[in-house]
Design a protein around this motif. Structure first.
Motif, PDB file in Angstrom:
ATOM      1  N   SER A 389       0.847  -1.176   0.102  1.00  0.00           N
ATOM      2  CA  SER A 389      -0.028   0.046  -0.123  1.00  0.00           C
ATOM      3  C   SER A 389       0.784   1.067   0.042  1.00  0.00           C
ATOM      4  O   SER A 389       0.234   2.319  -0.381  1.00  0.00           O
ATOM      5  CB  SER A 389      -0.820  -0.068   1.144  1.00  0.00           C
ATOM      6  OG  SER A 389      -0.196   0.296   2.462  1.00  0.00           O
ATOM      7  N   SER A 394      -3.259   8.891   8.662  1.00  0.00           N
ATOM      8  CA  SER A 394      -4.466   9.335   8.973  1.00  0.00           C
ATOM      9  C   SER A 394      -4.575  10.092  10.371  1.00  0.00           C
ATOM     10  O   SER A 394      -3.743   9.735  11.350  1.00  0.00           O
ATOM     11  CB  SER A 394      -5.628   7.951   9.099  1.00  0.00           C
ATOM     12  OG  SER A 394      -5.731   7.294   8.060  1.00  0.00           O
ATOM     13  N   GLU A 459      -5.664  -4.204  -1.166  1.00  0.00           N
ATOM     14  CA  GLU A 459      -6.700  -3.251  -1.104  1.00  0.00           C
ATOM     15  C   GLU A 459      -7.751  -3.561  -0.383  1.00  0.00           C
ATOM     16  O   GLU A 459      -8.307  -2.494   0.368  1.00  0.00           O
ATOM     17  CB  GLU A 459      -7.240  -3.283  -2.710  1.00  0.00           C
ATOM     18  CG  GLU A 459      -6.162  -2.634  -3.643  1.00  0.00           C
ATOM     19  CD  GLU A 459      -6.654  -2.492  -4.912  1.00  0.00           C
ATOM     20  OE1 GLU A 459      -7.744  -3.084  -5.182  1.00  0.00           O
ATOM     21  OE2 GLU A 459      -6.070  -2.135  -5.840  1.00  0.00           O
ATOM     22  N   GLN A 460      -8.377  -4.669  -0.010  1.00  0.00           N
ATOM     23  CA  GLN A 460      -9.305  -5.059   0.907  1.00  0.00           C
ATOM     24  C   GLN A 460      -9.135  -4.843   2.370  1.00  0.00           C
ATOM     25  O   GLN A 460      -9.681  -4.055   3.002  1.00  0.00           O
ATOM     26  CB  GLN A 460      -9.602  -6.434   0.673  1.00  0.00           C
ATOM     27  CG  GLN A 460     -10.622  -6.791  -0.728  1.00  0.00           C
ATOM     28  CD  GLN A 460     -10.611  -8.272  -0.969  1.00  0.00           C
ATOM     29  OE1 GLN A 460     -10.447  -9.073  -0.170  1.00  0.00           O
ATOM     30  NE2 GLN A 460     -11.363  -8.734  -2.035  1.00  0.00           N
ATOM     31  N   ARG A 462      -6.666  -2.963   3.285  1.00  0.00           N
ATOM     32  CA  ARG A 462      -6.043  -1.347   3.445  1.00  0.00           C
ATOM     33  C   ARG A 462      -7.660  -0.835   3.655  1.00  0.00           C
ATOM     34  O   ARG A 462      -7.482  -0.075   4.537  1.00  0.00           O
ATOM     35  CB  ARG A 462      -5.335  -0.856   2.425  1.00  0.00           C
ATOM     36  CG  ARG A 462      -5.069   0.332   2.234  1.00  0.00           C
ATOM     37  CD  ARG A 462      -4.845   1.014   0.607  1.00  0.00           C
ATOM     38  NE  ARG A 462      -6.196   0.806  -0.213  1.00  0.00           N
ATOM     39  CZ  ARG A 462      -6.052   0.630  -1.447  1.00  0.00           C
ATOM     40  NH1 ARG A 462      -4.874   1.050  -2.111  1.00  0.00           N
ATOM     41  NH2 ARG A 462      -7.211   0.646  -2.205  1.00  0.00           N
ATOM     42  N   ASP A 463      -8.514  -0.913   2.759  1.00  0.00           N
ATOM     43  CA  ASP A 463      -9.423  -0.251   2.810  1.00  0.00           C
ATOM     44  C   ASP A 463     -10.389  -0.284   4.203  1.00  0.00           C
ATOM     45  O   ASP A 463     -10.989   0.395   4.886  1.00  0.00           O
ATOM     46  CB  ASP A 463     -10.400  -0.530   1.551  1.00  0.00           C
ATOM     47  CG  ASP A 463     -10.027  -0.049   0.339  1.00  0.00           C
ATOM     48  OD1 ASP A 463      -8.988   0.749   0.361  1.00  0.00           O
ATOM     49  OD2 ASP A 463     -10.254  -0.285  -0.771  1.00  0.00           O
ATOM     50  N   HIS A 464     -10.495  -1.610   4.542  1.00  0.00           N
ATOM     51  CA  HIS A 464     -11.213  -1.955   5.636  1.00  0.00           C
ATOM     52  C   HIS A 464     -10.479  -1.446   7.013  1.00  0.00           C
ATOM     53  O   HIS A 464     -11.154  -0.844   7.818  1.00  0.00           O
ATOM     54  CB  HIS A 464     -11.371  -3.601   5.907  1.00  0.00           C
ATOM     55  CG  HIS A 464     -12.221  -3.793   7.161  1.00  0.00           C
ATOM     56  ND1 HIS A 464     -13.639  -3.795   7.089  1.00  0.00           N
ATOM     57  CD2 HIS A 464     -11.951  -4.252   8.279  1.00  0.00           C
ATOM     58  CE1 HIS A 464     -14.077  -4.057   8.317  1.00  0.00           C
ATOM     59  NE2 HIS A 464     -13.126  -4.470   9.005  1.00  0.00           N
ATOM     60  N   LEU A 466      -8.469   1.330   7.059  1.00  0.00           N
ATOM     61  CA  LEU A 466      -8.682   2.753   7.057  1.00  0.00           C
ATOM     62  C   LEU A 466      -9.889   3.361   7.693  1.00  0.00           C
ATOM     63  O   LEU A 466     -10.190   4.079   8.256  1.00  0.00           O
ATOM     64  CB  LEU A 466      -8.306   3.171   5.781  1.00  0.00           C
ATOM     65  CG  LEU A 466      -7.025   3.148   5.150  1.00  0.00           C
ATOM     66  CD1 LEU A 466      -7.041   3.566   3.679  1.00  0.00           C
ATOM     67  CD2 LEU A 466      -6.172   4.090   6.050  1.00  0.00           C
ATOM     68  N   THR A 467     -11.059   2.289   7.307  1.00  0.00           N
ATOM     69  CA  THR A 467     -12.482   2.617   7.715  1.00  0.00           C
ATOM     70  C   THR A 467     -12.439   2.613   9.203  1.00  0.00           C
ATOM     71  O   THR A 467     -12.854   3.242   9.856  1.00  0.00           O
ATOM     72  CB  THR A 467     -13.596   1.770   7.029  1.00  0.00           C
ATOM     73  OG1 THR A 467     -13.220   1.637   5.697  1.00  0.00           O
ATOM     74  CG2 THR A 467     -15.036   1.809   7.766  1.00  0.00           C
TER      75      THR A 467
END
Length: 473
Positions: A389, A394, A459-460, A462-464, A466-467
């Protein structure tokens, strides 16, 4: 009295501040005086070597610092314009403590200082920098210069040029003379690589340098001298493709970090460069008679999984460390490691006093490429095994709560937790992934790195994550 709060400009590993609001000649002089009293005199240093980068404020600030040091009877050698690794070379070869005036990749209105003991040994918050800060603050608050330790006879301040010796030393460590001819685009970003690259990659080598932004200019008129940001690599990437070059090199402002672009204009992961250079350094040690299992290589915990795998495949010993040059250098010295790498493109060498030098790493890449007919993309392909990534920052209000949310979710997925530096979570089951979540020491940030066996999984995850991190409490 002064309104300057040195706690705002003295960071974990160096000094960094706005000029002149936070860093002027008075502050530099006080820091020089404190450095002499805290480091140079108590530790019996033979003197201090001082250099500066191309920023307009550099010569004046360096001179003030030198005067502060010399006022205590500690001799000073000024080396003038230099890269940070050139200053480390001077510290190591001359056997003196050092001070490098640079703000690295920070904007033009900043300057700073990187300090070291003789042999380029680091000075950080936990190894003397906090004491230097506090004594300098005491001096500034009282309008003093000397403080507790004084000398009736100020020492001499002289000057020398170490650029040619620095270049010769590096060229003596990596032999490029037998390789095939290479064309390399170098983006100096108007920083110190414009000063050092012509000396190191000059006459007698089968290397044609195609320069980008070699003019020394501390206002950085073309782009920030920070190759870690993708937009600052675009000119280099385009030039490599347009000119049919074999590769591209990009250096940061003080030229201690080096980033690599392949013949197709694609950035090469610093982790892949770490694995490549590790392979060469371990091989050199084994050829010299050292058993592979006695050769150590250091890497920080956000390097690609391919790095420890490569070290293991070589039969060498991998040493995993926290992020940060003070941790890398300490582990390098403790294990007498031949090489150390960080995913931020800092590369450390035993043959360079365990200090970091992007130029030496670049020489290794050039040598490895010159020894084969295949392009760079093929050379590094075996070290780019996973989807990553990159580091994602954040802003968070409660880093602890965000971290616990991620920990709870990852443990449910079968991951194993590791608390060496922040939180590392590793899932070995298919599909494999791991992530690192580290809080910033100075800002309300969490830094996320994710790596996985394939792009979709990365990506899965990473995105989860970050949420979860950005979820409001």
């Amino acid at each position: 009295m002064t309104a300057v709060r040195l706690a705002d400009v003295v960071k974990a590993y160096d000094v960094r501040g706005l000029v002149p609001a936070q860093l002027d000649t008075r502050v530099a002089g006080a820091l020089g005086s404190a450095f002499a009293q805290v480091i140079a005199i108590p530790e019996g240093e033979d003197g201090v070597v001082v250099g500066h980068d191309m920023r307009e404020s550099g010569p004046e600030l360096a001179a003030a610092f030198a005067a502060g040091v010399a006022s205590h009877g500690v001799p000073v050698t000024m080396i003038g314009l230099s890269s940070t690794d050139q200053l480390y070379f001077a510290s190591g070869s001359l056997g003196r403590a050092g001070a490098m005036f640079t703000a690295s990749h920070n904007p033009a209105q900043y300057n700073g200082i990187k300090l070291c003991r003789r042999g380029a040994r680091p000075v950080g918050q936990d190894s003397g920098l906090a004491e230097v800060r506090d004594l300098a603050q005491w001096l500034l608050d009282r309008g003093a210069l000397h403080g507790p330790l004084t000398s009736a006879a100020p020492a001499q301040i002289d000057a020398t040029d170490v650029l040619a010796d620095y270049a010769a030393y590096l060229r003596g460590l990596v032999d490029l003379s037998g390789g095939r001819p290479l064309r390399v685009v170098v983006d100096a970003g108007n920083g110190m690589a414009g000063h050092t690259v012509p000396a190191v990659l000059g006459e007698g080598l089968p290397v044609e340098v195609l320069p980008l932004y070699f003019e020394l200019d501390g206002t950085f008129p073309n782009h920030e001298a920070n190759p870690l940001e993708p937009e600052n690599l675009r000119d280099l990437q385009a030039a490599v493709v347009e000119q049919g070059a074999d590769l591209g090199l990009a250096f940061d402002g003080d030229a201690d970090r080096c980033f690599v672009v392949d013949e197709q204009g694609r950035p090469v992961s610093p982790s892949a460069i770490t694995a490549l250079v590790a392979t060469r350094e371990v091989g050199k040690s084994v050829a010299a008679g050292t058993p592979a299992d006695q050769v150590a290589v250091v890497h920080n915990l956000i390097c690609s999984r391919a790095v420890p795998e490569t070290i293991e495949e070589l039969g060498a010993r991998g040493v995993r460390t926290r992020v940060g040059h003070s941790f890398i250098k300490a582990q390098m010295a403790e294990h007498e490691a031949v090489f150390g790498g960080e995913h931020s493109a800092h590369y450390y060498f035993r043959d360079f006093w365990y200090a970091d030098t992007g130029m030496l790493a670049a020489l290794h890449v050039l040598a490895a490429l010159g020894e084969q007919e295949e392009p760079l993309s093929a050379l590094v392909a075996g070290f780019e095994r996973y989807a990553a990534s990159g580091e994602i920052n954040s802003v968070v209000v409660d880093a602890g709560s965000a971290t616990e949310r991620v920990r709870a979710w990852a443990l449910e997925q079968g991951a194993v937790a590791d608390g060496l530096d922040g939180l590392t979570l590793t899932r070995e089951e298919t599909p494999m992934w791991w992530l690192s979540l580290r809080p910033s020491n100075t800002e309300p940030l969490l830094r996320l790195n994710v790596e996985a066996a394939d792009q979709a999984t990365m990506e899965q995850v990473r995105d989860h994550v970050l949420t979860l991190v950005r979820q409001e409490d």
